[in-house]
Every structure is written in structure tokens, then in C-alpha cells.
Design an enzyme around this catalytic site. Structure first.
Site, PDB file in Angstrom:
ATOM      1  N   ALA A  76       0.931  -1.034   0.329  1.00 25.78           N
ATOM      2  CA  ALA A  76      -0.416  -0.049  -0.147  1.00 25.78           C
ATOM      3  C   ALA A  76       0.640   1.437   0.097  1.00 25.78           C
ATOM      4  O   ALA A  76       2.042   1.521   0.954  1.00 25.78           O
ATOM      5  CB  ALA A  76      -0.765   0.437   1.376  1.00 25.78           C
ATOM      6  N   ASP A  77       0.411   1.909  -0.628  1.00 27.74           N
ATOM      7  CA  ASP A  77       0.741   3.378  -0.981  1.00 27.74           C
ATOM      8  C   ASP A  77      -0.123   5.013   0.083  1.00 27.74           C
ATOM      9  O   ASP A  77      -1.047   4.276  -0.965  1.00 27.74           O
ATOM     10  CB  ASP A  77       1.642   3.423  -1.927  1.00 27.74           C
ATOM     11  N   THR A  78       0.005   5.559   0.534  1.00 22.70           N
ATOM     12  CA  THR A  78      -0.471   6.846   1.049  1.00 22.70           C
ATOM     13  C   THR A  78      -0.224   8.063   0.871  1.00 22.70           C
ATOM     14  O   THR A  78       1.130   8.312   1.651  1.00 22.70           O
ATOM     15  CB  THR A  78      -1.530   6.402   2.419  1.00 22.70           C
TER      16      THR A  78
END
Length: 198
Positions: A76-78
Site C-alpha cells: 500500500a501507499d498513501t
């Protein structure tokens, strides 16, 4: 999450984020953690969700040689997207103050892309949430930066922190997305992958 835990699939969270681990753990899904550091830079021409998708693809690619049958690796990447600019983690307290001043009385988007890698496929799910702040005073910003020190947070804040409690007026979209992992969407996707391969 009996369907997941009783399946033949092993869930692996490919992230070193303690927040993401905590969020996934709250679902009751059994999983292990295996984080591989990767270059998180991106081409300047990418915009918004294109950036998080690019970084997640790189994070997932790091597991291509390791993935085994009946494994689902989640990466994941935010990012914070404000007025056509990607705001990452501040380099110091002054930059943290500057970012929070940008947000005061305005809205910005928090975008999370999540990668699902199996031995047979790879897909990305992306969620975007709009966060609106009240007009923050300089005293409120200074208090938060000095007492919470949000240097390790994209956009210089954690919505679960003091500044989120007193400053965020509206959240349009997934709340857990702002924390770093859109949990309902992620669990639905895990179940979908398992069901498709029963």
C-alpha cells in the site's frame, strides 16, 4: 473472517507501517508481515492516484521472485493531494507547520492505492477521501507540531491525533483510508480473490 483464515491462502502484509498492521489486525484476519524497502520516488508528470499506483507497483514488484502459490501479498501507499501537488512527510517542524497552514479552512484528498499480488495475478485498488479542515489557529498548529511532532506523517498530520479531533470538520469517503488502509475495500478484495480460486 473465517473464510479467509480457513482457506489455503496465506496473507502477507508487505508494509512496515505499524498503523496498517494494526488496521488489518482489527479485521481478525491472520497475516504475517514482510516489508521490503523500495525506492518511492516517481516521475514528475504523474498526478494524484497515478503516483500512489506507481509506488505500489514498485512495492509489489519487489515480491515477484518470492511469491508462492496460495499467497496474497498486500502492499500500500498513501499520499496527500492538495491543489495539484503531492505532499509527503515533512522534513522538519517548520515544514510541518507550513503544510498545516495550507490546509486550514480548505479541503484536500488522501489517496491510498493497495496492491494485491498472487502467483497468478496482480491488481491495484485505489480509494480517495476528501478531508476538510476548519480554520486552524497558529496556536493550535504550534501545539500540535510541538507536542505530537508529526514528522513521520504524510501531510504532517494523523487524523486520529489531536489535530484531527479538533480540526477536521468533514470526511467524505473512507475514514480508514485516511489512516492508511481502506479496510472494508481491502477485506472485500481478499475474499473475492479467495472465492475466485476455490
Amino acid at each position: 473472517m473465517d473464510l479467509v483464515n480457513k482457506s489455503n491462502y496465506k496473507i502477507i502484509l508487505g508494509s512496515g507501517s505499524s498503523r496498517r498492521s494494526e488496521l488489518l489486525g482489527m479485521t481478525g484476519i491472520n497475516f504475517t508481515v514482510n516489508s521490503i524497502p523500495v525506492d518511492e520516488s516517481f516521475p514528475d508528470f504523474l498526478q494524484g492516484a497515478e503516483i500512489s499506483k506507481h509506488i505500489v507497483k514498485n512495492k509489489s514488484d519487489a515480491f515477484n521472485e518470492l511469491i508462492k502459490k496460495n499467497e496474497i501479498i498486500i502492499t500500500a501507499d498513501t499520499l496527500v493531494w492538495f491543489e495539484n501537488e503531492c505532499l509527503g512527510k515533512p522534513k522538519d517542524k517548520e515544514e510541518a507547520r507550513s503544510m498545516l497552514k495550507l490546509f486550514t479552512g480548505k479541503s484536500h484528498d488522501v489517496i491510498t492505492s493497495v496492491g494485491f499480488l498472487t502467483a497468478g495475478m496482480f491488481k491495484i485498488l485505489t480509494e480517495s477521501t476528501t478531508v476538510t479542515y476548519k480554520h486552524l489557529t497558529e496556536k493550535e498548529i504550534d501545539y500540535y507540531v510541538e507536542n505530537i511532532n508529526p514528522i513521520d506523517k504524510a501531510g504532517s498530520y494523523g487524523i486520529q491525533d489531536w489535530i484531527g479531533m479538533i480540526g477536521v470538520e468533514y470526511v467524505n469517503g473512507s475514514y480508514t483510508n485516511v489512516l492508511g488502509l481502506p479496510v472494508p475495500q481491502v477485506t472485500n478484495e481478499i475474499i473475492k480473490i479467495i472465492n475466485e480460486n476455490l
